[in-house]
Design a protein around this motif. Sequence first.
Motif, short mmCIF file in Angstrom:
data_model
loop_
_atom_site.label_atom_id
_atom_site.label_comp_id
_atom_site.label_asym_id
_atom_site.label_seq_id
_atom_site.Cartn_x
_atom_site.Cartn_y
_atom_site.Cartn_z
N ALA A 2 22.08 -16.32 17.17
CA ALA A 2 22.97 -17.18 17.94
C ALA A 2 24.04 -17.78 17.04
CB ALA A 2 22.18 -18.31 18.60
N ARG A 3 25.22 -17.94 17.58
CA ARG A 3 26.31 -18.57 16.83
C ARG A 3 26.63 -19.90 17.48
NH1 ARG A 3 30.34 -14.41 14.27
NH2 ARG A 3 28.86 -12.76 13.82
N ARG A 4 26.72 -20.91 16.66
CA ARG A 4 26.99 -22.24 17.15
C ARG A 4 28.07 -22.88 16.29
NH1 ARG A 4 23.54 -22.03 20.98
NH2 ARG A 4 21.33 -21.86 20.67
N THR A 5 28.83 -23.73 16.90
CA THR A 5 29.79 -24.54 16.16
C THR A 5 29.18 -25.92 15.99
OG1 THR A 5 31.65 -23.36 17.10
CG2 THR A 5 32.10 -25.54 16.16
N VAL A 6 29.08 -26.34 14.74
CA VAL A 6 28.45 -27.62 14.45
C VAL A 6 29.42 -28.46 13.65
CG1 VAL A 6 26.51 -28.74 13.27
CG2 VAL A 6 26.18 -26.53 14.37
N ASP A 24 26.91 -17.95 -2.90
CA ASP A 24 26.17 -18.33 -1.70
C ASP A 24 27.14 -18.52 -0.54
OD1 ASP A 24 23.69 -18.41 -3.01
OD2 ASP A 24 24.07 -20.45 -3.69
N SER A 25 26.76 -18.05 0.63
CA SER A 25 27.60 -18.29 1.80
C SER A 25 27.27 -19.67 2.36
CB SER A 25 27.38 -17.23 2.87
OG SER A 25 26.15 -17.41 3.53
N TYR A 26 28.28 -20.34 2.86
CA TYR A 26 28.10 -21.68 3.41
C TYR A 26 27.12 -21.64 4.57
CZ TYR A 26 29.26 -26.29 5.19
OH TYR A 26 29.19 -27.59 5.61
N SER A 27 27.28 -20.70 5.48
CA SER A 27 26.38 -20.63 6.64
C SER A 27 24.95 -20.33 6.20
CB SER A 27 26.86 -19.61 7.66
OG SER A 27 26.84 -18.31 7.13
N GLY A 28 24.80 -19.52 5.16
CA GLY A 28 23.47 -19.23 4.64
C GLY A 28 22.78 -20.46 4.09
#
Length: 53
Positions: A2-6, A24-28
Amino acid sequence: MARRTVHIPDDLDDRVEDYGGLHDSYSGLVQEALREYLDRRENGAETLETAKN
């Protein structure tokens, strides 16, 4: 997945960026932190439930 905007406060955003390395990826990083938080919360809830019995 799922993709969410937070939306998070700037100070928390700074802490996340400081925590990660260049590769490192931010979302990770955020996903890992959420998993750890939920795991601790679930384990704490199980501990409380066991203590009640």
